[in-house]
Scaffold this active site. Structure first.
Site, PDB file in Angstrom:
ATOM      1  N   ASP A 309     126.061  18.333  73.089  1.00 32.01           N
ATOM      2  CA  ASP A 309     124.814  17.574  73.331  1.00 32.01           C
ATOM      3  C   ASP A 309     123.747  17.808  72.270  1.00 32.01           C
ATOM      4  OD1 ASP A 309     125.975  16.733  75.710  1.00 32.01           O
ATOM      5  OD2 ASP A 309     125.063  18.322  76.886  1.00 32.01           O
ATOM      6  N   ASP A 533     126.882  17.979  87.096  1.00 28.30           N
ATOM      7  CA  ASP A 533     126.256  17.657  85.810  1.00 28.30           C
ATOM      8  C   ASP A 533     124.741  17.744  85.878  1.00 28.30           C
ATOM      9  OD1 ASP A 533     128.691  16.984  84.501  1.00 28.30           O
ATOM     10  OD2 ASP A 533     128.663  15.037  85.490  1.00 28.30           O
TER      11      ASP A 533
END
Length: 594
Positions: A309, A533
């Protein structure tokens, strides 16, 4: 910056046998049957061998096995190992040896690169097989026609192991500690996290997968020592040594705490502010590197997934893109993603038994031409910053904690419908890649063209990209329009490839396995299935984790997912916490089915 790649003969990459090794291989689990066959005492001129035959995985009608051979006689320039199955077993696929079978009698001969066996030298090979009824371990072996006398066997597993796995191998390691191998997953078991295993086994039907290896996430400083009652890094490595026994074992770590982490999402924002690069170095990376460098753990193969990310955000989510966020602009301007990753690669890469795999997003993020090329350049920039070199990158990992299908079989970008290319469909939207396998292979080619090792290995996270169940298409969609053709045939049932949080309808993907296809080191479950998540609504916490609209099922989207609904499951806990409803859905929709 012009990178240089120094030669490091003691810990360098060994790629000479990649072509022969890149065949399907099930990852070795933490339980299995072993048979150690010892030769009788012999003089200097006598022949003899020791064989470690281990059933590494078993299902209803099939199994995987690994065979380690140690030559205890005179040096050999070639070898043939023979045995006879006691049950109804049949070798169906093998690697690192050439197999023939007549009835129950099996012959395994060396291949070009592993024929020489010095006195005391070892090699290993493996195979997948079928069976009916029982699957007993062979009782006797011959090496070049000479019996290996005296044998011991332990029971073959009769079902899927439950609870915390144990390790019982008794063979001899084939790789000296501290020597990097071509593909760390080949010939090795992979660490089963007992904490995840216990959570999975406690769910209905969870014992079917509770023995699968998953990644251990180091996502904050406190996780190194152990936080909130969970095991710390040393505790995991000590448990890995217990599971390892005398064979090879891979431990998978996710290193994930950059300053200003995940600038485009709130649910996984980290504890460190955008400017806290010094804390990242001294309080996070340095302590991890110190633990991994402990000689106690030199015999483990430690795979690190380095900072997901991050770098792709600097390409896709910064000004002047319509998807830009202020936080990503800040991280691009201060350079701390580049500095942090370069520092991590250098420090961790200095540990001889560490294999760094840098995160490379997924096809639904970087598959477009104007994303993939700039991202690959950025990967190179990070890999050569802070004194690091390309030698510190063993490979890249794609689809980490994401849901992109491994292989879309019902359409390709070369298809057209009524004169319209598949790339024109709303789903594909001119992307050059429609699944993770093609993306991983295409990205690998691009990276090698930029100077990365030609033997670069890729990992694909298949923990949640199975998309099975009753809604899985059986074939292509109707050819009435290009959108109908793609939407009716695609396995990935998300509303948009930009949707990433707790996706409804997802299933477990391919089980972890090594070297499944050329260029791919392994399919892995780096994201532990069943760990959230992100939270669907604000939840108090001390870990810096916010609430992101993409985790709210009522959220109507943003430019990063073309303003689609989020597709998220409701009532999700904080990222990393156990999400029972998600795990049960993943089991139900697993593909291949459990």
């Amino acid at each position: 910056m012009s990178p240089t790649t120094p030669t490091r003969p003691t810990v360098g990459r060994l790629r000479s046998s990649r072509t022969a090794l890149l065949t399907a291989l099930g990852l070795l689990t933490a339980t299995g049957a072993t048979a150690t066959v010892l030769s009788t005492s012999a003089g200097a001129a006598a022949a003899g061998c020791r064989v470690d035959y281990q059933v590494t995985n078993q299902w209803d009608t099939g199994f995987g096995a690994n065979v380690a051979v140690t030559n205890t006689g005179d040096p050999l320039s070639s070898w043939t190992l023979e045995w006879t199955f006691a049950g109804n077993q049949q070798v169906t696929q093998g690697w690192n040896a050439t197999f023939t079978q007549s009835g129950a009698a099996v012959t395994a001969r060396n291949v070009s690169y592993n024929g020489s066996l010095a006195t005391g030298g070892s090699t290993s090979f493996g195979f997948n097989g079928s069976y009916g009824g029982t699957n007993p371990v062979p009782a006797a072996f011959k090496l070049n026609g000479v019996p290996c006398n005296g044998s011991t066997t332990s029971p073959t597993p009769t079902g899927t192991p439950t609870g915390t796995p144990t390790s019982t191998p008794t063979g001899t390691p084939t790789t000296p500690p501290g020597t990097r191998v071509d593909n760390p997953y080949v010939g090795a078991k992979v660490y089963v996290n007992p904490e995840w295993s216990a959570n999975a086994a406690a769910e209905p039907g969870g014992t079917k997968v509770a023995n699968q290896p998953t990644g251990v996430w180091l996502d904050r400083i406190a996780a190194i020592a152990g936080a909130n009652g969970r095991m710390g890094l040393r505790a995991h490595l000590d448990e890995a040594l217990r599971q390892k026994g005398s064979g090879e074992l891979v431990v998978q770590l996710v290193v994930y705490d950059l300053p200003g982490r995940d600038c485009a999402a709130l649910s996984s924002n980290g504890e460190l502010g955008p400017t806290e690069i010094d804390r990242y170095r001294t309080e996070f990376i340095d302590p991890i590197a110190a633990v991994l460098a402990d000689p106690k753990y030199a015999g483990l193969r430690i795979v690190t997934t380095v900072e997901l990310d991050s770098l792709p955000n600097l390409v896709t989510n910064t000004t002047p893109r319509a998807t830009a966020t202020a936080a990503c602009d800040v991280m691009k301007a201060n350079g701390n993603y580049i500095k942090g990753i370069g520092y991590a690669l250098k420090k961790l890469g200095a540990v001889p038994n560490v294999y760094n795999y840098a995160d490379a997003g997924h096809h639904g993020w970087l598959g477009w031409d104007d994303n993939l090329g700039p991202s690959a350049e950025l990967f190179k920039q990070a890999a050569t910053s802070e004194g690091s070199t390309l030698a510190n990158i063993h490979g890249f990992i794609v689809n980490t904690a994401n849901y992109s299908a491994l292989k879309e079989s019902n359409f390709t970008i070369d298809d057209s419908v009524n004169g319209a290319s598949v790339r024109q469909s709303k789903w594909v939207d001119w992307n050059r890649y429609v699944d993770e396998l093609s993306y991983a292979q295409g990205l690998r080619t691009k990276l090698v063209s930029l100077g990365f090792d030609p033997g670069l290995g890729m990992l694909i996270d298949t923990s949640r990209n199975g998309w099975g169940g009753a809604a899985r298409p059986a074939g292509p969609g109707p050819r009435t329009s290009v959108d109908a053709y793609v939407d009716g045939g695609r396995y990935d049932r998300r509303l948009n490839t930009g949707n990433w949080c707790n996706q409804a309808g997802a299933g477990l993907g391919e089980r972890p396995q090594a070297a499944p296809t050329p260029g791919i080191d392994a399919y892995v479950w780096m994201k532990p299935p069943g760990e959230s998540d992100g939270a669907s609504k604000p939840l108090p916490n001390n870990d810096g984790k916010g609430v992101d609209g993409m985790c709210d099922p009522a959220y109507t989207g943003n430019p990063r997912n073309n303003n689609h609904m989020s597709g998220a499951l409701p009532d999700a806990p904080l990222s990393g916490d156990w999400f029972s409803a998600q795990f049960r859905e993943l089991l139900k929709n697993a593909y291949p089915a459990l």
